[in-house]
Write an enzyme that holds these catalytic residues in place. Sequence first.
Site, PDB file in Angstrom:
ATOM      1  N   CYS A 120     -11.997   1.773 -15.687  1.00 45.36           N
ATOM      2  CA  CYS A 120     -12.435   0.572 -15.446  1.00 45.36           C
ATOM      3  C   CYS A 120     -13.428   1.818 -16.572  1.00 45.36           C
ATOM      4  O   CYS A 120     -14.450   0.046 -16.775  1.00 45.36           O
ATOM      5  CB  CYS A 120     -12.443   0.121 -14.686  1.00 45.36           C
ATOM      6  SG  CYS A 120     -11.159  -0.163 -13.426  1.00 45.36           S
ATOM      7  N   HIS A 260     -19.546  -3.265 -13.649  1.00 49.40           N
ATOM      8  CA  HIS A 260     -18.369  -3.248 -13.418  1.00 49.40           C
ATOM      9  C   HIS A 260     -17.864  -4.785 -12.077  1.00 49.40           C
ATOM     10  O   HIS A 260     -18.321  -4.166 -11.452  1.00 49.40           O
ATOM     11  CB  HIS A 260     -17.255  -1.828 -13.021  1.00 49.40           C
ATOM     12  CG  HIS A 260     -15.860  -2.522 -13.035  1.00 49.40           C
ATOM     13  ND1 HIS A 260     -15.415  -2.912 -13.792  1.00 49.40           N
ATOM     14  CD2 HIS A 260     -15.320  -1.378 -12.461  1.00 49.40           C
ATOM     15  CE1 HIS A 260     -14.305  -3.386 -13.200  1.00 49.40           C
ATOM     16  NE2 HIS A 260     -14.107  -2.023 -12.021  1.00 49.40           N
ATOM     17  N   ASN A 290     -11.016  -8.404 -11.929  1.00 52.04           N
ATOM     18  CA  ASN A 290     -11.370  -7.309 -12.146  1.00 52.04           C
ATOM     19  C   ASN A 290     -10.677  -6.737 -13.265  1.00 52.04           C
ATOM     20  O   ASN A 290      -9.437  -6.414 -13.618  1.00 52.04           O
ATOM     21  CB  ASN A 290     -11.159  -6.098 -10.989  1.00 52.04           C
ATOM     22  CG  ASN A 290     -11.153  -4.425 -11.527  1.00 52.04           C
ATOM     23  OD1 ASN A 290     -11.633  -4.332 -13.375  1.00 52.04           O
ATOM     24  ND2 ASN A 290     -11.660  -3.791 -10.648  1.00 52.04           N
TER      25      ASN A 290
HETATM   26  N1  ACO Z   1      -3.920 -10.325   1.824  1.00 56.54           N
HETATM   27  C1  ACO Z   1      -4.478 -10.254   3.055  1.00 56.54           C
HETATM   28  N2  ACO Z   1      -4.957  -8.742   4.113  1.00 56.54           N
HETATM   29  C2  ACO Z   1      -4.633  -7.559   2.907  1.00 56.54           C
HETATM   30  C3  ACO Z   1      -4.443  -7.963   1.928  1.00 56.54           C
HETATM   31  C4  ACO Z   1      -4.097  -9.194   1.069  1.00 56.54           C
HETATM   32  N3  ACO Z   1      -4.107  -9.087  -0.167  1.00 56.54           N
HETATM   33  N4  ACO Z   1      -4.934  -6.417   1.338  1.00 56.54           N
HETATM   34  C5  ACO Z   1      -5.053  -5.948   2.098  1.00 56.54           C
HETATM   35  N5  ACO Z   1      -4.902  -6.629   3.703  1.00 56.54           N
HETATM   36  C6  ACO Z   1      -5.455  -6.483   5.179  1.00 56.54           C
HETATM   37  C7  ACO Z   1      -5.276  -4.762   5.232  1.00 56.54           C
HETATM   38  O1  ACO Z   1      -3.371  -4.218   5.476  1.00 56.54           O
HETATM   39  C8  ACO Z   1      -5.372  -3.793   6.000  1.00 56.54           C
HETATM   40  O2  ACO Z   1      -4.585  -5.126   7.646  1.00 56.54           O
HETATM   41  P1  ACO Z   1      -4.726  -4.142   8.098  1.00 56.54           P
HETATM   42  O3  ACO Z   1      -5.994  -4.156   9.381  1.00 56.54           O
HETATM   43  O4  ACO Z   1      -3.958  -4.745   9.812  1.00 56.54           O
HETATM   44  O5  ACO Z   1      -3.945  -2.814   8.637  1.00 56.54           O
HETATM   45  C9  ACO Z   1      -6.766  -5.431   6.409  1.00 56.54           C
HETATM   46  O6  ACO Z   1      -6.876  -6.773   5.472  1.00 56.54           O
HETATM   47  C10 ACO Z   1      -7.927  -5.080   5.884  1.00 56.54           C
HETATM   48  O7  ACO Z   1      -7.767  -4.017   4.686  1.00 56.54           O
HETATM   49  P2  ACO Z   1      -9.472  -2.716   3.759  1.00 56.54           P
HETATM   50  O8  ACO Z   1      -7.632  -2.496   3.071  1.00 56.54           O
HETATM   51  O9  ACO Z   1      -9.692  -1.622   5.036  1.00 56.54           O
HETATM   52  O10 ACO Z   1      -9.503  -4.393   3.485  1.00 56.54           O
HETATM   53  P3  ACO Z   1     -11.001  -3.753   2.877  1.00 56.54           P
HETATM   54  O11 ACO Z   1     -12.080  -4.965   3.313  1.00 56.54           O
HETATM   55  O12 ACO Z   1     -11.090  -2.081   2.765  1.00 56.54           O
HETATM   56  O13 ACO Z   1     -10.621  -4.455   1.213  1.00 56.54           O
HETATM   57  C11 ACO Z   1     -10.539  -4.085  -0.869  1.00 56.54           C
HETATM   58  C12 ACO Z   1      -9.578  -4.001   0.493  1.00 56.54           C
HETATM   59  C13 ACO Z   1     -10.639  -5.647  -1.190  1.00 56.54           C
HETATM   60  C14 ACO Z   1      -9.279  -3.232  -1.845  1.00 56.54           C
HETATM   61  C15 ACO Z   1     -11.789  -2.846  -0.748  1.00 56.54           C
HETATM   62  O14 ACO Z   1     -11.201  -1.748  -0.074  1.00 56.54           O
HETATM   63  C16 ACO Z   1     -11.897  -2.745  -2.300  1.00 56.54           C
HETATM   64  O15 ACO Z   1     -12.632  -3.875  -2.543  1.00 56.54           O
HETATM   65  N6  ACO Z   1     -12.110  -1.558  -2.872  1.00 56.54           N
HETATM   66  C17 ACO Z   1     -12.535  -0.563  -4.385  1.00 56.54           C
HETATM   67  C18 ACO Z   1     -11.347  -1.095  -4.474  1.00 56.54           C
HETATM   68  C19 ACO Z   1     -11.985  -1.599  -6.899  1.00 56.54           C
HETATM   69  O16 ACO Z   1     -13.350  -1.955  -6.435  1.00 56.54           O
HETATM   70  N7  ACO Z   1     -11.543  -1.067  -7.671  1.00 56.54           N
HETATM   71  C20 ACO Z   1     -11.087  -0.883  -8.918  1.00 56.54           C
HETATM   72  C21 ACO Z   1     -12.139  -0.370  -9.492  1.00 56.54           C
HETATM   73  S1  ACO Z   1     -12.093   1.410 -10.216  1.00 56.54           S
HETATM   74  C22 ACO Z   1     -11.699  -0.060 -10.889  1.00 56.54           C
HETATM   75  O17 ACO Z   1     -11.431  -0.733 -11.642  1.00 56.54           O
HETATM   76  C23 ACO Z   1      -9.756   0.720 -12.157  1.00 56.54           C
END
Ligand code: ACO
Length: 335
Positions: A120, A260, A290
Amino acid sequence: MEISSGRAPVIIGTGSAWPQRAVTNQDLQEIVDTSDEWITRRTGIRQRYIARADRNEETSDLSAAASLAALEMAGKSPDDLDMVIVGTVTGDRPFPACACLVQKKIKASRAAAFDISAGCSGFVYSLSMAENLIKAGQCDTILVVGVDRISVMLDWKDRANCVLFGDGAGAVVVTAGEGPNRILSTHIRSDGECWDMLYGEYGTPYVHPGLEPMTPKPFHVVMEGNKVFKKAVSSMTALSQKALEHNGLTGKDITMLFPHQANMRIISALAERVDIGMDRVYTNIDRFGNTSSGSIPIALDEAHRLGKLRKGDLILMVTFGAGITWGASVISWAI
Ligand code: ACO
């Protein structure tokens, strides 16, 4: 703020392009076990654009459209370009470089063309190259593109990842100018120790029939979202502070932050730590998701065309991506 003398790398044109097909969170509810409520609350994303294989929406097509718009704004012809640099991890083919296909499509016959792979952060890395090639006197006019078509490397069964991304391209034209309104500095970093937080793994991803026609790549995105989240906030904060200090600035001096567009919660955590109020943060993640390397230049083009930027405004761009890579650039806006 100290302005060094000599050749100034100046952004004189911006452009962007994205696929026609909008996919909303409601649409995704039909494809994976997710909800509009979860996606909106955890990420800030409401829809994204996803390319179709039966339209001219290849990575190089989106790049060419964004590039021609940027050239038009800049008042430059493709023949004026000395170099075409494309930041992407989803070029049309493993090789040649996507930049060479863009060169052909826009007819930039004089230019040297190559890609930069920095996840990214591809756009900010590419901008850093352009800035320094111009300062060094090696080039006069450079096209910098940030583009990704991540949809073709998403496993549409993996709800944790497939809801986050969209496709799109942004471009800027950078030329040698003079005066205070210029790219003031660009700072890039990487940490290969953390490569396995976010990477492409071999194996063709599953495509849901509702998203066809799509031609998936023979590899797919793997990401540990929680780890990426924490690393993104700490790395982008530290480098933003360094970039501001380098230019004798603080967050209070910044007119607009272009982070970003990965996750609204990452963006607000960053903004708070660098003392930039959310009223000075440009976001379009709700509509684009994203778009990886496309994210910052699409936002920049949108803000400029909406009249939200004025000559002399101080802009901070900050990015984070696979590698792990990150980067920050401080710009005094020139158009
Ligand atoms: N819909 C519903 N539930 C979901 C989904 C979904 N799409 N995805 C995950 N869950 C569930 C999980 O299974 C988990 O369930 P559980 O508690 O029963 O185990 C729960 O939601 C919480 O999951 P987490 O992964 O802990 O959720 P979090 O609040 O961390 O959010 C996310 C996840 C959005 C991916 C976050 O961690 C994030 O944004 N991380 C950064 C990702 C990023 O920015 N990437 C790009 C940067 S680099 C680039 O751009 C290539």
